[in-house]
Design an enzyme around this catalytic site. Structure first.
Site: not given
Ligand code: NDP
Length: 388
Positions: A147, A285, A314, A333
Site C-alpha cells: 500500500n 506513525r 487506534q 487510518h
C-alpha cells in the site's frame, strides 16, 4: 492444526457491501521498483471487495479451513476480556492490520507460548513489540510495498488540501454558504514551495515523484542516500539530517517507520525550527510526533496545518485533541486500506501463510523479524533495543 487469530476492523455500519462503486480494479504487473506483486498459489476473493473488515476475513477462510486450521476473526481486540486475549494463549499465528492494530505488547507475547508468526496485513509492524518478538523467537512479517503507493496518493491529496484550504471550503458548501473570503484567506498555491520528506523509501520517494510536476523544490533526508541518478532525475536536494532540512521547507511529509530513532522526533523544539506557517503531513506513525506539541504549534500559528491518518492509540478516543485542534485535515487510518490496497495485502498475507505452512522461506522483503533478529526489510529500516 494451527489456530490463526485475525483482528480486522468492523464492517460498515450499513452492513457488508452487496455492491461496489466500481467494477473491478486496474491490473498492475509490478511495483515501481520491479518487485513482483504478491504471488499466492490462488486467491478465494474477488479483487476490489472489502477484505479488511470482519466479514471480508482477508479472503482467508476457505484456504485455511481447507488445510484443517482454525480461523478466528474478531474486531474485539483491546482489554483483558477481549476475544483477542481469550484466544491468544493458544494462537500460533496472529494477523492484524495497522489501521486497527492488535497491539502485540511484551505482556501479550508472554501470554502466547504457541505464537510463531505475527503477520501485518499492510506495512508497519510497530504495533508488535519487536524486542519481545526477537526474544520469543516469533517471526514478524508484513506485505512490503502493498500500500505504499496508496499512501503516497493520500499524502499528495493532503498536501494539496491543506495548502489550498480545501476542507473548510467544502464545509462552506455543505453549510449552504458562499463566503469566498472565508475560504481563501488561508489558501495558497503549492507551486514554488519547498517540500521535503523525512525518509525516502517506497512511500517517500513515490511522494517526491508525484509532486515533481507541481514545480516545487524537492528535498529529502534518509538514513541512506538515494542513487545519484534518482536525485538528478527529480532534482532532489539531499540533507544530512532532519534538523538541517526542516528550516528550508514549507511542507514536510513524514514517511519513516516508527522505531527508537524516530519515536518522538517532532517535539516542541524541532517544530520551532520549522518556517512559521509550514504544513506537516504525517501518514507514517503518530508517535513520531509529540501529540500535544502539534496542537500547540497549530494554535500558535507555527504550523499552518497538520494532516495525516495515523493516531495513537487506534481507534483514537473520542476526546483525542487532534479531533478538535485547528487547521487539521485528519482522517481515520485509511490511506493504506483502499480497496485496491486490500486486494494486494490480502493476497500477500495468503502468500506469507502459504510459505509458512509449506515450510518455504518467506520473501526476504516481507520479513521484519526472523530467527531471533531483525531480518529483511526489518534489518534495513528498523532498529531494535540491544538484547540484554
Ligand atoms: P520503506 O521501508 O520503503 O521506507 C522506510 C524508509 O524510512 C526507508 O528508506 C528507511 O531507510 C527510512 N528510515 C528508517 N529510519 C529512518 C530515520 N531514522 N530517519 C530517516 N529515514 C529513516 O517503507 P514505506 O515507505 O513503504 O513505509 C514507511 C512507513 O509508512 C511504514 O513503516 C509505516 O509506518 C508507514 N505506513 C503507513 C501507512 C498508512 O496507511 N498510513 C501504510 C503503509 C506504511 P533505509 O531503508 O534506507 O534504512
Amino acid at each position: 492444526m494451527a489456530k490463526i487469530l485475525c483482528v480486522l476492523y468492523d464492517d460498515p455500519v450499513t452492513g457488508y457491501p452487496k455492491t461496489y462503486a466500481r467494477d473491478g480494479l486496474p491490473q498492475l504487473e509490478r511495483y515501481p521498483d520491479g518487485q513482483t506483486l504478491p504471488t499466492p498459489s490462488a486467491i478465494d476473493f474477488t479483487p476490489g471487495e472489502l477484505l479488511g473488515s470482519v466479514s471480508g476475513e482477508l479472503g482467508l477462510r476457505t484456504y485455511l479451513e481447507g488445510l484443517g486450521h482454525e480461523l478466528i476473526v474478531t474486531s474485539d481486540k483491546d482489554g483483558d476480556d477481549s476475544v483477542f486475549d481469550q484466544h491468544l494463549p493458544d494462537a500460533e499465528i496472529v494477523i492484524s492490520q495497522p489501521f486497527f492494530p492488535a497491539y502485540l505488547t511484551a505482556e501479550r507475547i508472554a501470554k502466547a507460548p504457541n505464537l510463531k508468526l505475527a503477520v501485518t496485513a499492510g506495512i508497519g509492524s510497530d504495533h508488535v513489540d519487536l524486542d519481545a518478538a526477537i526474544d520469543a523467537g516469533v517471526t514478524v512479517a508484513e506485505v512490503t510495498f502493498c500500500n505504499s503507493i496508496s499512501v503516497a496518493e493520500h499524502v499528495v491529496m493532503m498536501i494539496l488540501s491543506q495548502v489550498r484550504n480545501y476542507l473548510p471550503s467544502h464545509q462552506q458548501v455543505l453549510d449552504g454558504g458562499w463566503n469566498i473570503a472565508d475560504c481563501v484567506e488561508r489558501s495558497y498555491d503549492l507551486e514554488g514551495m519547498q517540500v521535503g520528506t523525512v525518509a525516502a523509501g517506497r512511500i517517500g520517494l513515490a511522494v517526491m515523484r508525484r509532486l515533481a510536476p507541481f514545480d516545487v523544490g524537492l528535498h529529502y533526508y534518509d538514513k541512506y542516500r538515494l542513487p545519484s541518478e534518482v536525485e538528478a532525475e527529480l532534482n532532489l536536494t539531499h540533507h544530512e539530517s532532519v534538523q538541517e532540512m526542516l528550516p528550508h521547507l514549507d511542507v514536510v511529509t513524514i514517511n519513516a517507520p516508527l522505531h527508537p530513532e524516530t519515536r518522538g522526533l517532532f517535539d516542541d523544539e524541532l517544530l520551532s525550527t520549522m518556517k512559521r506557517g509550514a504544513y506537516l503531513i504525517n501518514t507514517a506513525r503518530a508517535l513520531i510526533v509529540d501529540r500535544d506539541a502539534v496542537v500547540r504549534a497549530l494554535e500558535s500559528g507555527q504550523l499552518a496545518g497538520y494532516a495525516g491518518d495515523v493516531w495513537y492509540p487506534q481507534p483514537a478516543p473520542k476526546d483525542h485533541p487532534w479531533r478538535t485542534m485547528p487547521y487539521h485535515g485528519m482522517t481515520p487510518h485509511i490511506s493504506g486500506s483502499s480497496l485496491s490496497a486490500q486486494t494486494r495485502y490480502a493476497a500477500g498475507t495468503r502468500e506469507i501463510l502459504e510459505s509458512y505452512f509449506e515450510g518455504s522461506p518467506i520473501r526476504d522483503e516481507y520479513l521484519i523479524v526472523d530467527g531471533g533478529e531483525l531480518a529483511g526489510t526489518g534489518a534495513r529500516s528498523y532498529t531494535a533495543t540491544a538484547k540484554s
